[in-house]
Design an enzyme around this catalytic site. Structure first.
Site, mmCIF file in Angstrom:
data_model
loop_
_atom_site.group_PDB
_atom_site.id
_atom_site.type_symbol
_atom_site.label_atom_id
_atom_site.label_comp_id
_atom_site.label_asym_id
_atom_site.label_seq_id
_atom_site.Cartn_x
_atom_site.Cartn_y
_atom_site.Cartn_z
ATOM 1 N N SER A 31 0.838 -1.198 0.000
ATOM 2 C CA SER A 31 0.000 0.000 0.000
ATOM 3 C C SER A 31 0.873 1.248 0.000
ATOM 4 C CB SER A 31 -0.887 0.015 1.240
ATOM 5 O OG SER A 31 -0.085 0.278 2.373
ATOM 6 N N LYS A 32 0.202 2.370 -0.206
ATOM 7 C CA LYS A 32 0.903 3.648 -0.190
ATOM 8 C C LYS A 32 1.578 3.864 1.170
ATOM 9 C CE LYS A 32 -0.306 8.468 0.119
ATOM 10 N NZ LYS A 32 1.062 8.766 0.481
#
Ligand code: GLU
Length: 506
Positions: free
Chosen positions: A262-263
């Site tokens: 994920s970011k």
């Protein structure tokens, strides 16, 4: 075989995640290999999640990476199947929703959000399907006249697919083999919302893949649960014979393998998960990109190609895009998730930095120097680049590592001084400076041979004097071979730096 036509169909909901870039890449490689078409379609029917600027970001990312689109968004001229932005295809979808309604494969539903919530509370694991639709408010339970009236009154409604229960649905997946499920597990998904006058993803996606003559749907694994519904939609439309083949790509996992990348992982561990820098237009939140971090697009392509696919049978890791086009195969895409390894990404960039023609790298390096108001002779710049790039992963590393060639040390690293600057150093370096000043030939080989001899004659320790010399020239203990440094700096600058160090450190 029917012509290969694949599509990358992102939703413009923010920056394009690097996993999405990999999906685009695999589609592109597959299309090129089969002399097929690679289409870019924008799936923007979910107005609530629409983010301005995201579409341009997607187009620019693909362009930067050299993932060239044949047809669709960002391509000059109208493609045969234009428009390629789903929000502009509303009229087309109306006709297909009507087809399903007319054939009894779909129905109107008028349940309000509150009524749906009430049912969810009342019935455990509530699912809108054959077992519950008869107690809901829809065109199957209310009279045709009332439906007509509600529609005429502009009442809000959705259109739902009418899933026939107890049917076996098989998704033939080119990566995973056959995935079978019973249709009773699928709910009557919403296909159309009157509220925005647009279809949902499922309907638009199937209609477009059909009309755009897509031969293969290559997309992320997160869409596998939707695939049985999609197969049923093809069946209900009567399009099963020309249904595309499916290939669901494994997820990109966090570096430790625990869950989807994920970011936040990027922020936490300090690496980009997006191709380009991005500023969220609503929150103003900024995210870094591979381009701005100094990656070569070829390195990103190479790195991503191997995250989930391998050519088998060789140790080779560096592949040009042409080689990837030749070697790629969906059969060799792994079923399990691919762990993201940022060190490996850097390693690829390092390799590409070594491979590129040195004058090209020097040209890029020069841009950094010009920004610092440093204007260097190109021959010297090329020599420095050639000498320093072996240690660099990025062109920006060249600046950090080679700055001392252009700017004399303004200070000296404390620790190195303590370790390397001895009581005798001022005296020895002063003598060395005089010796250097007399050398007619200051090239590395000659200077080194004569200096070694001089040190031996004087009885000075090679290490002691050379370490102090390095400190004087570089300002710290690092750098390439010392006589490469002296040659590039030239005699006058070398002597000046020695004198400055003696004055400063004595
Ligand atoms: N719009 C979907 C997405 O955002 C596309 C899924 C598909 O390729 O079918 O990923």
């Amino acid at each position: 075989m029917k012509k290969v036509r694949v599509r990358f169909a992102p939703s413009p909901t923010g920056a394009l995640h690097i996993g999405g870039v990999r999906t685009a890449l695999y589609n592109y490689l597959f299309a090129r290999q089969h002399q097929g078409d690679f289409i870019l379609r924008i799936e923007d029917t979910d107005s609530a999640r629409f983010v301005p600027g995201a579409e341009d970001y997607i187009v620019e990312s693909l362009r930067w990476l050299g993932i060239n689109v044949d047809e669709g968004i960002g391509v000059e001229g109208k493609g045969l199947h234009a428009p390629y932005r789903q929000s502009e295809r509303r009229k087309i979808y109306v006709q297909y929703v009507d087809q399903l309604l007319d054939s009894g494969k779909a129905y109107f539903a008028f349940d309000t959000p509150e009524e749906l919530d009430a049912k969810r509370n009342e019935i455990a694991n509530f699912q809108y399907d054959a077992s519950t639709r008869n107690v809901m408010k829809n065109s199957l339970t209310i009279s045709a006249a009332e439906v007509k009236e509600r529609l005429a009154n502009g009442e809000k409604y959705v259109v739902r697919i009418k899933i026939e229960p107890e049917q076996e649905v098989v998704v033939h997946d080119l990566i995973r083999g056959d995935v079978k499920i019973n249709s009773s597990r699928i709910d009557d998904k919403v296909l159309w919302k009157s509220a925005d006058g647009l279809p949902t993803y499922h309907l638009a996606n199937i209609v477009d893949d059909h009309l755009m003559e897509i031969s293969h749907v290559i997309r992320g694994e997160e869409w596998l649960p939707s695939a049985p519904l999609h197969v049923l939609l093809y069946r209900y439309f009567g399009w099963e014979d020309s249904m595309p083949q499916f290939a669901h790509l494994p997820l990109l996992l966090k570096p430790d393998g625990n869950g989807k990348l994920s970011k936040r992982d990027g922020d936490r561990l300090g690496f980009p998960v997006f191709p380009l820098n991005w500023t969220d237009p609503k929150s103003g939140e900024q995210s870094s990109g591979y381009r701005e971090a100094g990656y070569f697009p070829e390195a990103v392509i190479n790195f991503l190609a191997l995250l989930g696919w391998n050519p088998g049978g060789s140790e080779q890791e560096i592949f040009s895009i042409e080689e990837l086009v030749n070697l790629f195969s969906l059969e060799r895409v792994s079923k399990s998730g691919a762990k993201f390894d940022y060190e490996k990404a850097k390693w690829f960039n390092h390799k590409y930095l070594q491979q590129r023609p040195v004058d090209e790298i020097a040209l890029e390096f020069n841009k950094i120097l010009i920004n610092q108001d440093i204007f260097e002779d190109s021959e010297k710049l090329i020599r420095i680049t050639a000498l320093m790039r072996e240690r660099a992963n990025f062109i920006s590393d060249l600046w950090n590592d080679a700055k001392f060639f252009f700017v004399a040390p303004a200070e000296y690293d404390e620790k190195t001084v303590q370790k390397r600057w001895k009581t005798d150093s001022p005296q020895q370096l002063a003598e060395l400076a005089d010796f250097f000043a007399e050398l007619a030939d200051f090239t590395a080989v000659n200077a080194e041979t004569l200096t070694m001899q001089w040190l031996a004659d004087k009885g000075y320790g090679v290490g002691v004097v050379m370490n102090a010399l390095r400190l004087a020239l570089v300002g710290e203990g690092k750098g390439p071979h010392i006589f490469d440094i002296t040659e590039i700096l030239g005699k006058d600058e070398t002597v000046t730096r020695i004198k400055t160090a003696i004055e400063t450190l004595a």
